[in-house]
Every structure is written in C-alpha cells, then in structure tokens.
Write a protein that holds these residues in place. Structure first.
Motif, PDB file in Angstrom:
ATOM      1  N   UNK A 135       0.716  -1.156  -0.132  1.00  0.00           N
ATOM      2  CA  UNK A 135      -0.130   0.105   0.033  1.00  0.00           C
ATOM      3  C   UNK A 135       0.865   1.238   0.030  1.00  0.00           C
ATOM      4  N   UNK A 136       2.069   1.131   0.587  1.00  0.00           N
ATOM      5  CA  UNK A 136       2.927   2.366   0.590  1.00  0.00           C
ATOM      6  C   UNK A 136       3.416   2.499  -0.784  1.00  0.00           C
ATOM      7  N   UNK A 137       4.010   1.699  -1.281  1.00  0.00           N
ATOM      8  CA  UNK A 137       4.672   1.827  -2.597  1.00  0.00           C
ATOM      9  C   UNK A 137       3.597   1.896  -3.777  1.00  0.00           C
ATOM     10  N   UNK A 138       2.156   1.669  -3.530  1.00  0.00           N
ATOM     11  CA  UNK A 138       1.317   1.894  -4.416  1.00  0.00           C
ATOM     12  C   UNK A 138       1.387   0.904  -5.690  1.00  0.00           C
ATOM     13  N   UNK A 139       2.008  -0.362  -5.545  1.00  0.00           N
ATOM     14  CA  UNK A 139       2.170  -0.903  -6.650  1.00  0.00           C
ATOM     15  C   UNK A 139       2.214  -2.279  -6.348  1.00  0.00           C
ATOM     16  N   UNK A 140       1.579  -3.229  -7.172  1.00  0.00           N
ATOM     17  CA  UNK A 140       1.205  -4.566  -6.715  1.00  0.00           C
ATOM     18  C   UNK A 140       2.586  -5.395  -7.367  1.00  0.00           C
ATOM     19  N   UNK A 141       3.329  -5.756  -6.539  1.00  0.00           N
ATOM     20  CA  UNK A 141       4.861  -6.332  -6.921  1.00  0.00           C
ATOM     21  C   UNK A 141       4.566  -7.806  -7.018  1.00  0.00           C
ATOM     22  N   UNK A 142       5.296  -8.593  -7.853  1.00  0.00           N
ATOM     23  CA  UNK A 142       5.333 -10.041  -7.732  1.00  0.00           C
ATOM     24  C   UNK A 142       5.807 -10.489  -6.673  1.00  0.00           C
ATOM     25  N   UNK A 143       5.514 -11.537  -6.024  1.00  0.00           N
ATOM     26  CA  UNK A 143       6.045 -12.097  -4.828  1.00  0.00           C
ATOM     27  C   UNK A 143       7.611 -12.071  -4.826  1.00  0.00           C
ATOM     28  N   UNK A 144       8.074 -12.732  -5.915  1.00  0.00           N
ATOM     29  CA  UNK A 144       9.391 -12.780  -5.992  1.00  0.00           C
ATOM     30  C   UNK A 144      10.127 -11.363  -5.763  1.00  0.00           C
ATOM     31  N   UNK A 145       9.515 -10.379  -6.143  1.00  0.00           N
ATOM     32  CA  UNK A 145      10.174  -8.918  -6.113  1.00  0.00           C
ATOM     33  C   UNK A 145      10.106  -8.501  -4.815  1.00  0.00           C
ATOM     34  N   UNK A 146       9.001  -8.808  -4.334  1.00  0.00           N
ATOM     35  CA  UNK A 146       8.876  -8.553  -2.806  1.00  0.00           C
ATOM     36  C   UNK A 146       9.906  -9.160  -2.049  1.00  0.00           C
ATOM     37  N   UNK A 147      10.193 -10.540  -2.313  1.00  0.00           N
ATOM     38  CA  UNK A 147      11.025 -11.428  -1.221  1.00  0.00           C
ATOM     39  C   UNK A 147      12.379 -10.532  -1.568  1.00  0.00           C
ATOM     40  N   UNK A 148      12.836 -10.233  -2.788  1.00  0.00           N
ATOM     41  CA  UNK A 148      14.253  -9.664  -2.989  1.00  0.00           C
ATOM     42  C   UNK A 148      14.025  -8.367  -2.000  1.00  0.00           C
ATOM     43  N   UNK A 149      13.153  -7.492  -2.217  1.00  0.00           N
ATOM     44  CA  UNK A 149      13.381  -6.236  -1.395  1.00  0.00           C
ATOM     45  C   UNK A 149      13.158  -6.486   0.048  1.00  0.00           C
ATOM     46  N   UNK A 199      16.516  -6.683   5.050  1.00  0.00           N
ATOM     47  CA  UNK A 199      16.535  -7.393   6.141  1.00  0.00           C
ATOM     48  C   UNK A 199      15.202  -7.438   7.027  1.00  0.00           C
ATOM     49  N   UNK A 200      14.053  -7.203   6.374  1.00  0.00           N
ATOM     50  CA  UNK A 200      12.785  -7.276   6.923  1.00  0.00           C
ATOM     51  C   UNK A 200      12.450  -5.903   7.462  1.00  0.00           C
ATOM     52  N   UNK A 201      13.007  -5.038   7.138  1.00  0.00           N
ATOM     53  CA  UNK A 201      12.718  -3.587   7.750  1.00  0.00           C
ATOM     54  C   UNK A 201      11.963  -2.716   6.722  1.00  0.00           C
ATOM     55  N   UNK A 202      10.710  -2.654   7.047  1.00  0.00           N
ATOM     56  CA  UNK A 202       9.942  -2.167   6.379  1.00  0.00           C
ATOM     57  C   UNK A 202      10.229  -0.702   5.715  1.00  0.00           C
ATOM     58  N   UNK A 203      10.918   0.106   6.535  1.00  0.00           N
ATOM     59  CA  UNK A 203      11.411   1.559   6.060  1.00  0.00           C
ATOM     60  C   UNK A 203      12.474   1.073   4.832  1.00  0.00           C
ATOM     61  N   UNK A 204      13.280   0.197   5.291  1.00  0.00           N
ATOM     62  CA  UNK A 204      14.610   0.084   4.323  1.00  0.00           C
ATOM     63  C   UNK A 204      13.939  -0.392   3.048  1.00  0.00           C
ATOM     64  N   UNK A 205      12.849  -1.328   3.034  1.00  0.00           N
ATOM     65  CA  UNK A 205      12.172  -1.730   1.843  1.00  0.00           C
ATOM     66  C   UNK A 205      11.621  -0.793   0.979  1.00  0.00           C
ATOM     67  N   UNK A 206      10.960   0.116   1.488  1.00  0.00           N
ATOM     68  CA  UNK A 206      10.436   1.336   0.703  1.00  0.00           C
ATOM     69  C   UNK A 206      11.591   2.353   0.287  1.00  0.00           C
ATOM     70  N   UNK A 207      12.488   2.451   0.732  1.00  0.00           N
ATOM     71  CA  UNK A 207      13.524   3.204   0.299  1.00  0.00           C
ATOM     72  C   UNK A 207      14.242   2.093  -0.997  1.00  0.00           C
ATOM     73  N   UNK A 208      14.526   1.175  -0.718  1.00  0.00           N
ATOM     74  CA  UNK A 208      15.057   0.329  -1.435  1.00  0.00           C
ATOM     75  C   UNK A 208      14.188   0.304  -2.880  1.00  0.00           C
ATOM     76  N   UNK A 209      12.758   0.085  -2.553  1.00  0.00           N
ATOM     77  CA  UNK A 209      11.796   0.081  -3.767  1.00  0.00           C
ATOM     78  C   UNK A 209      12.069   1.443  -4.527  1.00  0.00           C
ATOM     79  N   UNK A 210      11.940   2.508  -3.843  1.00  0.00           N
ATOM     80  CA  UNK A 210      12.136   3.762  -4.589  1.00  0.00           C
ATOM     81  C   UNK A 210      13.341   4.151  -5.364  1.00  0.00           C
ATOM     82  N   UNK A 211      14.473   3.632  -4.537  1.00  0.00           N
ATOM     83  CA  UNK A 211      15.745   3.638  -5.123  1.00  0.00           C
ATOM     84  C   UNK A 211      15.775   2.714  -6.436  1.00  0.00           C
TER      85      UNK A 211
END
Ligand SMILES: Nc1ncnc2c1ncn2[C@@H]1O[C@H](COP(=O)(O)OP(=O)(O)OP(=O)(O)O)[C@@H](O)[C@H]1O
Length: 616
Positions: free
Chosen positions: A130-144, A149-161
């Motif tokens: 919901x934060x990134x506003x895009x339905x990502x495939x499960x694989x991509x989410x896993x990578x992120x 390291x399971x950190x949501x904040x980091x994950x959001x940053x990594x997504x946007x990076x």
C-alpha cells in the motif's frame, strides 16, 4: 513513482514502523488530516529511528528509561525518510515507547551499515504494497524484503531507489544490510584528450566559481560530518529496468534519474542534493563538464534524516568539456526515430540540450556573467540565455507529456503537432531576440568622401561588415565574435579570495548557450564567403547603407584589360544604341518596380552618382 525518491521527503510527514504487538492497518491513511485523528497505537508520531548503531548497542533493549530519554530527544521532530508517505504530523508530546520498538535505529537511504540481526522482523507485505502503491510479484517483494533485512522502512527506500530491480546476488555469509547499495556511482567515461594546441596548457579541471546549497540528509546520527569537512559529490543512478508496455511488449526503461549524493571522507553517503540542484548538477557530472568539490558549511550536531545540511560547492570546468566530440563520445548511437509529424531528438541532441540548461543554471548559480563592455548587450544576452533554457525545459516537459499521451493511445497523436510548432516559434523568437542584441564592439567604417550623407553608428558598422564581405579581407576575420557565442573570463580568485593559477594564453572561454557547446577558441564570425545579406530592421536605412558601400568600394578598371575582352565593359556595344556609355564603376540594383524610384532618389541624394533606370 521513481521521481519520488529523487525528491526530498516532505518535512511535515513522517513514516514509522510499528510494534509487532500493535500492527499497523494494512492501508495508510490518505491525508495528514485524516491521520491526525488516528489513535496513537495505530500511528506513531515521535521518535522512531534516529539513533546511531553504536549507541543503540549500549541501550538495553527494554530500558524504559533510555527510551524515555530518546523520546525526549525526539520530541517535536517532524522529519522522516518516508518519501512522502502520508502520516500524521508530529504530536506535540511523544507517545510512550511500545515493546522496545524504538530499538529500530539509523535511517539511511543507502544500505551501508554492518548492523545485523538487531532489527526486528516487522515486514508487513500488505502495508509495504500500500505504501509503494504497486502490486509487485511475490519474487520481487522477497528480493526487497531480503535486501532490507525485513525492515519496512528500508524496503520502501529500496523500492524507490530501484535497486531491487537489478537483483543483488545474495551471499548467505554477508548480512544483507551490509551489501553495497544498489545506487551505483556512475562509471567514468574517459574520453581521449585531443591534441589541441591551446588546450594542451589547460589543467584537467579549472575553477570557475562556487555556490551554496541546502542539501538533505539521508541518514541520522552523530559525528559523521562537521563544519569544514570536505564532501564528495557523486552521482548515483539506479539501473535501467525492464518494463512492460501496452500490449505486453517489454522495453528497457532508460529513464534517467538525477540522484546526486554527497559522501563524507569515509565514503558514507550523508545525503543528497535537492532535486532542483541535482537536476542540472547531475547532467554536468554525467557529461563530464564539471567537477564539484563540496565543503560542509553547516550540519546539525545531531543529524536526522531529511535535516538540511548546508554545503558549499566549488565548481571546476573539466578539460574534456572543451574537446570537440566529447559529447558525441557519450552517445554514439543515433537513436533518432521519426514520428509521423515531428522528428524526435536524438540522444546527442538531448544531451546537448541538458548540457545547455545545466551550463545556464550553473553560471546563474555561481553568478558568472559573460565578459561584455556594454551593459545593454550583456542584458540582452543574459535574457536570451535564460529564455533558451526555459524553452529547453518547456520542450522537455511537453515532450514528456506527449510521450505519456502517446503511450496511452494506440494510434498516432496528431494533437502534439501544434505544440511542437509553437515551440519552434518560441525558439525562433529567442534567436531573433539574440540577433537583435546589438554588438557594440563591432568595428565601424567611414564611407568614401564622395558619399554626402552622414552615416549613423550602426550604419558605419554595417558598412564595415559589408566592405569586409566584399573584400574578404582576412585581417578583419578574428575581430568579431560569432553572435551566438558568449565570452567568459576565467576567474582570477576563488571564493576565498585566493589567487588562482592562470593558464598561459587561456584567459577566456566561450559558451554557445543555444547549443551547449563550450570552447577555449575564439568563435570568430565566419568570413570565408564573399557577399552576404543585409537584413537590418525596416526603416533603418538599408538603401543608404548599400549606397555608402557603392561609394566606398569602387573597383578601378584595370588598364591591362582595357584593350582586351576580359571585362564586360569592353564588350562591343549595339551600334545604334544611343546613350550607352562605358560604365566601369557600375553597380546593378535589381529592385521591385515600386521601389525603383526610391532607389533612384536615394542614390541622387547620397552623392555624385549617375543613375540609369531600366525596366525589364
Ligand atoms: N544616415 C542617414 N542620413 C540621412 N537620411 C537617412 C539616413 N539613414 C536613413 N535615412 C533615411 O531614412 C529613411 C528610411 O530609410 P530606408 O527606406 O532606406 O530604410 P530601409 O531600411 O531601406 O527601409 P525598408 O526596409 O522599408 O526598405 C529614408 O528616407 C532615408 O533617406
């Protein structure tokens, strides 16, 4: 979505992780206003994520005293690395720590710490989506998720990076968080140095000015930067990604970003330049036009993500920028494609345009003006430059919009045709304005004594120009600068008022703000052709100017040809033609019938000329 990460997060918005014991709702609230009414257990508004790892290590994980202390320190903090996530404004009083969640530390956009398993697993896939506003495939989410390291904040940053799009090889022995961030420093594109005589003496980079900028922090903590410390200005760019277009066709998304970060002497990313600066600084770095050296002017004692860090950037023009062909070396592919109604610009053209805008903005920031003796000229030129930059940006934006429109339509979009025509007109206007700017340095010539009128200053200059055109006089060639180029003087002192080393024979450099070209060679106005077009404004006296030329450039008949047939004057005349006389100084004027009498009267007014009118 990618642009979002390039922009500084809004100061008023915060993004928080939550305690596992009080799960966040799966969808963020839409607005600050709506969130302001959220119960505290849903949205934290205080002190998450601003401690340095070392101090964290010393904090007992469930120490309420220390947590309270942290709360206190963070009271009123309103910044975050949320990248625009809409969350409630900071509450005036901090909410109490919950179950040790405040152990979450260090907010960095890049992943460069060696902290390992101290981060609690708080990754909520739904919330992330919901934060990134895009339905990502499960694989991509896993990578992120894994990279973060399971950190949501980091994950959001990594997504946007965008770093997750290029899968990082996961090595089980290396903690994911210690892996290199996906933001890659641009590889340097070394172009061969041409053996140009003047440039030989030019140093690899030459100081041109300095400016200040309020950059923003992408990490928090103490002591990684202090006043006066040098900082490196680096480009960071995410990888091109594969995208799926309409109809399922894949294409490479080469959309360039402008991320420009600054690092401390240990190479740690401290923050980024604000978007409006990064937009042109990135171009000048990428195209090897400039080198930027930063110095920290102000940094808060305790830095939090999104804090403003003031930097002074010293700018050096690189030698490569002056080499012809350096730009072409950046992109040798001619990727121009032709649409139905307009020709798209090639990569090279686009680079030139970006470079043009970059240079204009740079000179504006460092307050460097063209060398000019006349303020009117300078003003005209500066206006022209800025207008050109505006047009370039306008063009870019319109093109983006059109591209978007095109991608949304299957058929060709004919509505874009009008826009491009309008822009072309704008560009013509700019060039016209430029041509209007009067060059007060242009030399002038006096007409021959047989010419009875007094020429005005600009008419004398026109006469000088026409004489040099007719005579192709070599001595005048280097005296007039090409009207589309600007001359700049290399500064003699730097921003600290210290003397700069001067380079023999290179006191000036030249910029063509319309093409983005720069050169150390004087851009002389081409004089290699004879003849030309006098195109002064209406009513300025072109007829008089031409007549002054007729008087002033009279070719004496060569006595050697007077008996031969080498001259038109020696051709046999019609036996019965009366009134025809040899005319060694004749100038033929071809004019519309309506102007013939004007020519005749002006010629008679201007001096001792015999005029013969011939209608034919
Ligand atoms: N130096 C001068 N001395 C005296 N009169 C001048 C001078 N320069 C121009 N004029 C007068 O100004 C008027 C306008 O000049 P002219 O019509 O030649 O301009 P033009 O540039 O040829 O105009 P157009 O573009 O309409 O043909 C003429 O009457 C001309 O005699």
């Amino acid at each position: 979505m990618r642009e979002d990460v390039e922009q500084r997060p809004s100061k008023r918005q915060r993004f928080f992780t939550d305690s596992p014991s009080s799960p966040l709702p799966t969808k963020p609230r839409g607005t600050d206003a709506s969130l302001a009414h959220c119960p505290e257990h849903e949205y934290r508004t205080d002190h998450v994520a601003t401690l340095e790892p070392p101090s964290l290590d010393r904090i007992p994980k469930s120490s309420p005293r220390l947590e309270d202390e942290i709360d206190q320190q963070h009271t009123g903090v309103q910044t975050t690395e949320s990248l625009g996530l809409p969350i409630a404004d900071a509450a005036p009083t901090p909410s109490p720590p919950q179950n040790g969640i405040d152990r979450q530390i260090e907010e960095e956009v890049t992943i460069n710490t060696t902290a390992t398993n101290t981060i609690p697993d708080i990754f909520d896939v739904d919330l992330f989506t919901s934060i990134v506003g895009e339905q990502l495939p499960a694989d991509s989410i896993k990578i992120i998720q894994s990279a973060a390291s399971n950190n949501l904040e980091r994950a959001v940053n990594i997504y946007f990076d965008g770093s997750w799009k290029k899968p990082v090889q996961i090595n089980g022995n290396v903690p994911a968080r210690s892996r290199k961030p996906a933001l890659l420093v641009q590889p340097s594109l070394e172009t061969p140095v041409e053996n140009e005589s003047v440039l030989r003496h030019q140093p690899p980079a030459r100081y041109v000015g300095a400016f200040g900028v309020g950059a923003w922090a992408t990490r928090s903590g103490f002591g990684f930067l202090k006043h006066g410390d040098p900082v490196n200005i680096e480009r960071a760019r995410s990888q091109p990604t594969m995208k799926r277009g309409r109809g399922g066709k894949s294409f490479i998304n080469n959309k360039s970003d402008v991320l420009t970060r600054f690092t401390n002497t240990s190479g740690q990313e401290i923050g980024r330049l604000p978007l409006e600066t990064a937009e042109w600084v990135s171009t000048l770095i990428d195209q090897k036009i400039c080198r930027f050296e930063g110095v920290c002017v102000f940094v808060p004692d305790r830095v939090r993500v999104n804090d403003t860090i003031y930097l002074q950037l010293r700018v050096y023009l690189r030698k490569e920028a002056f080499q012809s062909g350096a730009l072409a070396a950046l992109n040798t592919d001619d990727n121009r494609s032709t649409g139905l109604f307009e020709e798209k610009e090639s990569t090279e053209e686009k680079n030139l345009r970006l470079r043009q805008v970059g240079l204009v903005k740079l000179f504006h920031e460092i307050n460097l003006h063209p060398t000019s003796t006349n303020p009117t000229t300078e003003k005209h030129k500066r206006d022209g430059i800025l207008r050109a930059a505006e047009i370039a940006e306008q063009y870019d934006n319109t093109k983006k919009e059109k591209d978007k429109l095109k991608s949304n339509k299957d058929s060709n979009d004919s509505s874009g045709e009008d826009d491009s025509e309008e822009l072309e007109e704008d560009q013509l206007d700019t060039l016209y304005q430029k041509a209007q700017s009067f060059d007060f340095n242009m030399p002038a010539a006096d007409p021959a004594s047989s010419f009875t009128l007094d020429l005005r200053k600009y008419q004398q200059q026109a006469l000088y120009w026409m004489l040099s055109k007719e005579k192709d006089s070599k001595q005048t060639r280097e005296k007039s600068m090409h009207p589309l180029w600007e001359e700049y003087t290399w500064p003699r002192k730097n921003v600290d008022d210290k003397d700069l080393p001067q380079v023999k024979n290179i006191d000036h450099f030249y910029v063509n703000p319309y093409s983005g070209d720069i050169s150390v060679d004087f851009p002389a106005q081409e004089q290699h052709c004879r003849g030309g077009i006098l195109a002064d404004e209406m009513g300025l006296g072109k007829t008089i100017e031409m007549l002054s030329l007729v008087h002033s450039h009279r070719v004496e008949p060569d006595p050697r040809v007077s008996n031969g047939l080498n001259s038109v004057n020696d051709l046999a005349r019609m036996p019965n033609a009366s009134g025809v006389v040899p005319a060694p100084y004749t100038t033929l004027v071809v004019a519309p019938t309506s102007l013939i009498s004007q020519w005749e009267s002006e010629a008679l007014k201007a001096g001792t000329l015999r005029v013969l009118v011939y209608y034919g």
